[in-house]
Design a protein around this motif. Structure first.
Motif, mmCIF file in Angstrom:
data_model
loop_
_atom_site.group_PDB
_atom_site.id
_atom_site.type_symbol
_atom_site.label_atom_id
_atom_site.label_comp_id
_atom_site.label_asym_id
_atom_site.label_seq_id
_atom_site.Cartn_x
_atom_site.Cartn_y
_atom_site.Cartn_z
ATOM 1 N N GLY A 103 0.813 -1.204 0.000
ATOM 2 C CA GLY A 103 0.000 0.000 0.000
ATOM 3 C C GLY A 103 0.850 1.259 0.000
ATOM 4 N N THR A 104 0.205 2.398 -0.052
ATOM 5 C CA THR A 104 0.917 3.674 -0.127
ATOM 6 C C THR A 104 1.248 4.215 1.262
ATOM 7 N N LEU A 105 2.251 5.076 1.288
ATOM 8 C CA LEU A 105 2.653 5.733 2.528
ATOM 9 C C LEU A 105 1.846 7.020 2.720
ATOM 10 N N GLU A 106 1.894 7.523 3.925
ATOM 11 C CA GLU A 106 1.246 8.814 4.188
ATOM 12 C C GLU A 106 1.963 9.889 3.372
ATOM 13 N N GLY A 107 1.213 10.705 2.701
ATOM 14 C CA GLY A 107 1.814 11.735 1.872
ATOM 15 C C GLY A 107 1.955 11.324 0.417
ATOM 16 N N ALA A 108 1.538 10.092 0.073
ATOM 17 C CA ALA A 108 1.590 9.634 -1.314
ATOM 18 C C ALA A 108 0.432 10.213 -2.108
ATOM 19 N N SER A 109 0.574 10.176 -3.420
ATOM 20 C CA SER A 109 -0.480 10.694 -4.299
ATOM 21 C C SER A 109 -0.877 9.612 -5.302
#
Length: 218
Positions: A103-109
């Protein structure tokens, strides 16, 4: 007397012979009966084994070799929990590849990508940060999962009048804010008449236009 004795002896001989003959017949009959019984047991045994053998042969014939599932390998990197190369089933989507990478990290777009696009073997899927998406500094090739329908229709260029948000964000120097400004401009002012009209959009000046002029069309 001699004749009588002789006759009696012949009678005894005849009776003895008859008795011996009967015993031989009985023995012969018994052998035949045993033989028949044994043959019957063998035949019966053969009939019982036959269905099992037939069933095993049928199962063996019915077994099909396992079909190998087609697989692809993609490289997921950028703002994901576990960047790396992952194996996916053929036909998997970009969002599934990102899920495999934790999954994506915090702050990803992730909204900068076309998450519904079908992943391809050997593809690099780069998830940019919000800052990269805003500045348009993340990889600009089609291999990372951006929408490309407008590029295909425009001969490899993005059509300013038909491209969506995600596709506009693939342009050099165009992040989410500028892409939204482009959409707002064409909704309020109408279609762009020439590629250089993009400089009429708030936040897009000549310097940005010079960088992306070869990437756009109308």
């Amino acid at each position: 007397m001699r004749r009588r004795l002789t006759a009696v002896l012949w009678i005894l001989v005849i009776l003895t012979g008859c008795l011996n003959g009967c015993e031989k017949k009985e023995e012969t009959s018994g052998i035949e009966e045993i033989s028949l019984e044994e043959d019957g047991e063998e035949a019966s045994s053969g009939e019982e084994d036959s269905p099992e053998k037939t069933g095993e042969e049928t199962r063996e014939k019915g077994q099909e070799p396992e079909q190998e599932t087609d697989a692809i390998f993609v490289y997921v990197c950028g703002q994901v929990a576990a960047p790396g190369v992952y194996e996916l089933s053929a036909g998997a989507r970009v969002y599934q590849a990102i899920e495999r990478a934790g999954g994506t990290l915090e702050g990803a777009s992730p909204e900068s990508l076309n998450l519904a696009q079908q992943a391809e073997d050997g593809q690099k899927i780069y998830v940019p940060s919000k800052e990269e998406a805003e500045a348009g500094t993340f990889p600009q090739d089609d291999s990372w999962g951006a929408a490309s329908s407008s590029r295909e229709q425009g001969g490899g260029k993005v059509n300013l009048n038909t491209a969506g948000l995600e596709e506009l964000m693939t342009l050099t120097g165009i992040g989410q804010t500028r892409a939204e400004a482009i959409i707002t401009y064409r909704e309020e002012e109408g279609a762009f008449q020439a590629p250089e009209d993009i400089m009429k959009v708030d936040g897009i000046k000549e310097g940005i236009y010079e960088k992306l002029k070869d990437e756009i069309t109308v």
